[in-house]
Enzyme design. Structure first.
Site, PDB file in Angstrom:
ATOM      1  N   ALA A  54      -0.355   1.872  -2.637  1.00 47.27           N
ATOM      2  CA  ALA A  54      -0.466   1.460  -2.092  1.00 47.27           C
ATOM      3  C   ALA A  54       1.405   1.343  -2.304  1.00 47.27           C
ATOM      4  CB  ALA A  54      -0.512  -0.139  -1.752  1.00 47.27           C
ATOM      5  N   TYR A  99       4.106   3.872  -2.910  1.00 46.94           N
ATOM      6  CA  TYR A  99       3.889   5.385  -4.212  1.00 46.94           C
ATOM      7  C   TYR A  99       3.580   6.174  -4.350  1.00 46.94           C
ATOM      8  CZ  TYR A  99       7.027   0.476  -5.397  1.00 46.94           C
ATOM      9  OH  TYR A  99       7.557  -0.234  -5.804  1.00 46.94           O
ATOM     10  N   ARG A 121      -5.518   0.274  -4.460  1.00 48.13           N
ATOM     11  CA  ARG A 121      -5.171  -0.789  -3.028  1.00 48.13           C
ATOM     12  C   ARG A 121      -3.755   0.276  -2.424  1.00 48.13           C
ATOM     13  NH1 ARG A 121       0.826  -5.049  -3.813  1.00 48.13           N
ATOM     14  NH2 ARG A 121      -0.512  -6.359  -2.671  1.00 48.13           N
TER      15      ARG A 121
END
Length: 380
Positions: free
Chosen positions: A174, A177, A228
């Site tokens: 998330a 990145y 994530r």
């Protein structure tokens, strides 16, 4: 305990690993900026985690880089060398001291890595496209060998997490990145197998998931793997909700324990389409939640707000800022002391809260990100 909050304290078992936690609260991963230059932790960072080891059933660390060219912050911990296993163990031990479960978040910064934190001063990414922010460096496009090397590095970081005593890892896909950069049509303009259409842009993050899950099988104890994700991007071209729903469906076919949906406000709608007001986590849960549990996060502070999220079939709630201000939030809710929960960051309480100075300075500088309780006897 107030019966209105009984859902918060119900145990939960993750479907794949079987890891069980005693309540539905998750300590959200928050960058501490407080490690040493060699990637090891510090006494103050360990104390910060120890102070919060009863704040949630599942405790997620700040992100650890899996390879040196993925370092994204000054003071970031590393998981890129066996020499760092003792350091990682210090964090795992501090988090697990009161029986809760510890998860290491693993990460590569990609084009968001500051040049000054990299050995050669050059960030890398899926393609040579700079982030849309002032002063952003144009990254170097990753070679195929570097991509493969990075996939292996995520697996190796998982092995180190197991050896350090963690109960799981969270793959950080998330917040702009590297894994998100490969999925995004803005940052990934490749024409090889690692880029192109939607399916090809999934190739790298799915390969990372496979490597991590394979490494997780080495654990002699139940070991969970989470992912994530940020649902959308503002950029054009950028990740859309439609893209994400295709991606989470692909993720749901993997042996993952959860999806952690990274948004600033759980109930907020689309950042791309103001007419689309449905909460992003609810859209994802409707698509895959029956297979892949969703962790909700974003501007959730009170037990009433947590219970509201749990009531809409989101099984777990992550809290970040609130547990910075009030490490004993969960205990106070359990003991019917809700009125004693701190809702502001007391600027005189750094030592009491065990917040390392680099993180403390960052918090104080972010006016509006945290409500501050200023004392007349102290200046900032």
């Amino acid at each position: 305990m107030n019966s209105n909050y009984k859902n918060i304290f119900s145990p939960y078992s993750f479907p794949v690993s079987g890891v069980e936690i005693s309540n539905r609260i998750v300590l959200a991963p928050m960058t501490t900026f407080s490690g040493n230059d060699d990637g090891t932790t510090t006494d103050t960072e360990v104390a910060y985690y120890r102070e919060r080891n009863e704040s949630a059933g599942l405790l997620i660390t700040a992100c650890a880089y899996v390879i040196s060219h993925g370092k994204g912050f000054h003071g970031q911990i590393g998981a890129d060398s066996d020499a760092l296993i003792p350091s990682l163990k210090r964090i795992a031990d501090a988090l697990k001291a009161n029986g809760n479960k510890a998860v290491l978040q693993i990460y590569h910064g990609g084009r968001m890595s500051p040049p000054e934190e990299l050995v050669d001063g050059q960030s890398i990414s899926a393609s040579a496209v700079a982030a849309v922010r002032e002063g952003a460096q144009i990254p170097r496009e990753m070679k195929a060998t570097e991509i493969e090397e990075t996939i292996v590095a995520f697996g190796e970081a998982t092995r180190r997490a197991i050896e350090a005593g963690f109960d799981g890892v969270e793959i950080h896909g998330a917040n702009t990145y590297l894994l998100q950069q490969f999925f995004s049509p803005h940052s990934n303009r490749r024409t090889d197998k690692w880029g192109g259409d939607l399916m090809k842009r999934m190739t790298f993050p799915l390969a990372v998931v496979d490597a991590v899950i394979k490494a997780a099988t080495l654990s002699l104890h139940p070991f969970l793997v989470g992912y994530r994700i940020s649902p959308e991007e503002m950029e054009n071209p950028g990740i859309t909700m439609e893209d994400t729903l295709h991606f989470v469906q692909a993720l749901s076919k993997k042996q993952l324990d959860y999806l952690h949906i990274s948004v600033m406000d759980f109930w907020a709608g689309s950042m791309r389409d103001k007419k689309d007001t449905e909460a992003r986590a609810l859209l994802i849960a409707a698509k895959v939640g029956h297979i892949l549990p969703v962790i909700g996060v974003g501007s959730i502070h009170t037990p009433e707000e947590v219970e509201r999220v749990l009531s809409v079939n989101i099984p777990l709630v992550a809290m970040g800022r609130e547990l910075l201000m009030e490490p004993h939030w969960l205990t106070k809710v359990k003991n019917n002391e809700v009125d004693q929960i701190s809702t502001e960051l007391d600027v005189s309480a750094q030592d009491v809260l065990k917040i390392p100075t680099p993180l403390w300075n960052e918090l104080i500088s972010r006016t509006g990100w945290l409500p501050l309780k200023k004392q007349s006897t102290r200046s900032i």
